[in-house]
Scaffold this motif. Structure first.
Motif, PDB file in Angstrom:
ATOM      1  N   ARG A 121     -15.968  -2.085 -33.055  1.00  0.00           N
ATOM      2  CA  ARG A 121     -14.883  -1.569 -33.060  1.00  0.00           C
ATOM      3  C   ARG A 121     -13.849  -1.751 -34.430  1.00  0.00           C
ATOM      4  N   THR A 161     -15.170  -0.682 -23.579  1.00  0.00           N
ATOM      5  CA  THR A 161     -14.583  -0.360 -22.261  1.00  0.00           C
ATOM      6  C   THR A 161     -15.475   0.329 -21.339  1.00  0.00           C
ATOM      7  N   MET A 162     -16.514   1.079 -21.831  1.00  0.00           N
ATOM      8  CA  MET A 162     -17.101   1.862 -20.938  1.00  0.00           C
ATOM      9  C   MET A 162     -18.618   1.965 -21.341  1.00  0.00           C
ATOM     10  N   THR A 210     -15.181   9.786 -27.438  1.00  0.00           N
ATOM     11  CA  THR A 210     -16.305  10.034 -28.356  1.00  0.00           C
ATOM     12  C   THR A 210     -17.440  10.735 -27.585  1.00  0.00           C
ATOM     13  N   MET A 211     -17.985  10.344 -26.512  1.00  0.00           N
ATOM     14  CA  MET A 211     -18.922  10.881 -25.928  1.00  0.00           C
ATOM     15  C   MET A 211     -18.549  11.907 -24.889  1.00  0.00           C
ATOM     16  N   ASP A 212     -17.277  11.997 -24.765  1.00  0.00           N
ATOM     17  CA  ASP A 212     -16.574  13.050 -23.984  1.00  0.00           C
ATOM     18  C   ASP A 212     -17.172  12.666 -22.202  1.00  0.00           C
ATOM     19  N   ARG A 213     -16.972  11.601 -21.991  1.00  0.00           N
ATOM     20  CA  ARG A 213     -17.300  11.117 -20.536  1.00  0.00           C
ATOM     21  C   ARG A 213     -15.842  10.822 -19.792  1.00  0.00           C
ATOM     22  N   ARG A 214     -16.006  10.895 -18.648  1.00  0.00           N
ATOM     23  CA  ARG A 214     -14.981  10.332 -17.862  1.00  0.00           C
ATOM     24  C   ARG A 214     -15.837   9.655 -16.580  1.00  0.00           C
ATOM     25  N   SER A 242     -20.918   4.723 -21.167  1.00  0.00           N
ATOM     26  CA  SER A 242     -20.864   6.090 -20.877  1.00  0.00           C
ATOM     27  C   SER A 242     -22.165   7.085 -20.252  1.00  0.00           C
ATOM     28  N   ASP A 282     -11.406   5.844 -16.353  1.00  0.00           N
ATOM     29  CA  ASP A 282     -11.970   5.527 -17.701  1.00  0.00           C
ATOM     30  C   ASP A 282     -12.589   6.792 -18.448  1.00  0.00           C
ATOM     31  N   LEU A 283     -12.187   6.752 -19.747  1.00  0.00           N
ATOM     32  CA  LEU A 283     -12.229   7.702 -20.723  1.00  0.00           C
ATOM     33  C   LEU A 283     -12.915   7.504 -21.828  1.00  0.00           C
ATOM     34  N   ASP A 284     -13.989   8.047 -22.321  1.00  0.00           N
ATOM     35  CA  ASP A 284     -14.416   7.746 -23.528  1.00  0.00           C
ATOM     36  C   ASP A 284     -14.503   8.917 -24.396  1.00  0.00           C
ATOM     37  N   ASN A 302     -18.696   3.455 -30.101  1.00  0.00           N
ATOM     38  CA  ASN A 302     -20.046   3.739 -29.455  1.00  0.00           C
ATOM     39  C   ASN A 302     -21.166   3.106 -30.085  1.00  0.00           C
ATOM     40  N   GLU A 307      -5.215   1.482 -24.572  1.00  0.00           N
ATOM     41  CA  GLU A 307      -6.628   1.991 -25.199  1.00  0.00           C
ATOM     42  C   GLU A 307      -7.431   0.713 -25.742  1.00  0.00           C
ATOM     43  N   GLY A 308      -8.509   0.538 -25.194  1.00  0.00           N
ATOM     44  CA  GLY A 308      -9.481  -0.383 -25.382  1.00  0.00           C
ATOM     45  C   GLY A 308      -9.202  -1.644 -24.795  1.00  0.00           C
TER      46      GLY A 308
END
Lengths: 252, 132
Positions: free
Chosen positions: B62, B28-29, A219-223, B31, A215-217, B91, A193-194
């Protein structure tokens, strides 16, 4: 110059193997190049195994023979998870089109077991889920023999346990086994993670033909799904929004 | 993503003259990001360096988000990058603005956008809990 060009075969058509996710296959120009090894990497829960289910399911639909190697999870648990998503592998296992094989990391014959299974069968699709624990097992290779290292091993001095050369040799050998005969393989790798690495061992990404990053976020519920590399394939590097629901991975 | 309410919020932010690019991202992303074609072309030219600097800022986010870190900003060449952290998460709502922009109005708009995003995320979470 013309003579030189004639000897090159850039135009040779690549045979593609469908993954079974329409949009992803389109992005890859039809699928994975035959005889390639593709690394599917991502954090826990990012959908790596589900990608493997699609790949196997598509092979079974085409009447191909498939092998699913697992080192982490018990076969019953994988079958339960796949069934909850709508992949019914039971009938294919019964008629011998699909084999789940548990790779026992306590044994010192990992390469040989996988090699024998692939050599003695006509698999066209192979999944190794996941490469991470296998890559971490200390196995030495000397020609075709596997050697469990001891304190007195000469090779321990040349390639200390956990060293980059040792892991590279080990991983390269596994990957070469997976693409033997007519096999096209997907291997999964966990990334912490991270982390921005593409695999836990930080080596396999350099040895494979393709990399698909999941990828998986939370918090934002996004893939997101990104094709990071694919041999002989023009592809976008843009991350794509995906969702996971009944039926598996869907592009949004 | 189609009909994404958070993307609509970002689209509205981008309509402001001094918002040259914006997104919701973590280390990492990225979103949620509006169509990159709507970004200022000069920002896209510098995108690689901005992205690398952003990644480093997200290490700090973070580390300190849980302690109440609210905003961070840094200046890079002719631009400023504003990070409005979504409370207790890794985020942030990120906007790239000209270094000499008048930040008064932009800060209000950024704060409004952050609150709207938090509200949407809360509603989504509630729906999930009800369906579970």
């Amino acid at each position: 110059m013309n003579k030189f060009n004639k000897n090159l075969s850039f135009s040779k058509e690549i045979v593609r193997i469908n993954i079974g996710i329409g949009e992803l296959d389109d992005l890859l120009g039809g699928g994975l190049p035959r005889n390639s090894v593709t690394l599917v990497s991502g954090t826990p829960g990012s959908g790596k195994s589900i990608m493997c289910f699609h790949y196997i399911d598509e092979g079974l639909k085409n009447g191909e023979k498939c092998l699913y190697l697992t080192s982490d999870e018990r076969i019953e648990s994988i079958l339960k998870q796949s069934s909850e998503l709508g992949f019914n592998f039971g009938p294919a296992i019964e008629i011998g089109h699909l084999k789940f094989m548990y790779v026992d990391l306590d044994k010192r014959s990992i390469h040989k077991e996988i090699d024998d299974e692939i050599k003695n069968n006509d698999y066209t699709r192979v999944v190794l889920d996941s490469l991470t624990p296998i890559a971490e097992v200390p196995v030495w290779l000397s020609d075709v023999h596997e050697i469990a290292p001891t304190e007195h091993s000469k090779m321990v001095k040349d390639m200390p346990l956990g060293s980059t050369p040792a892991t590279r040799t080990h991983v390269r050998h596994i990957l070469s086994i997976l693409s033997k005969k007519n096999c096209t393989a997907i291997v999964t790798s966990e990334v912490p993670e991270g982390s921005r690495s593409l695999s836990r061992d930080t080596i396999s990404e350099f040895l494979v033909d393709g990399i698909i990053l999941m990828d998986l976020d939370m918090t934002m519920d996004r893939r997101k799904l990104t094709i990071r590399k694919m041999r002989a394939t023009k592809h976008t590097l843009k991350p794509h929004d995906i969702t996971i629901s009944e039926g598996g991975i869907q592009f949004l | 993503m189609q009909n994404d309410p958070i993307e609509f919020i970002l689209d509205d932010l981008l309509k402001l003259d001094d918002i040259l690019g914006c997104m919701v991202a973590s280390k990492t992303m990225i979103s949620v990001m509006p169509d990159q074609n709507k970004f200022d072309p000069h920002v896209l030219e510098l995108w690689d360096i901005i992205k690398r600097a952003m990644d480093d800022v997200f290490v700090v986010i973070r580390e300190y988000s849980q302690t109440g870190l609210g905003e961070i900003e840094f200046r890079l060449q002719d631009y400023e990058v504003l990070f409005y952290i979504l409370p207790d998460t890794e985020n942030a709502l990120v906007s790239i603005i000209p270094a000499l922009a008048n930040k008064g109005l932009l800060e209000v708009e950024m704060e409004n956008a952050r609150q709207e995003i938090i509200k949407i995320m809360g509603e989504k979470e509630n729906k999930r809990l009800i369906n579970a």
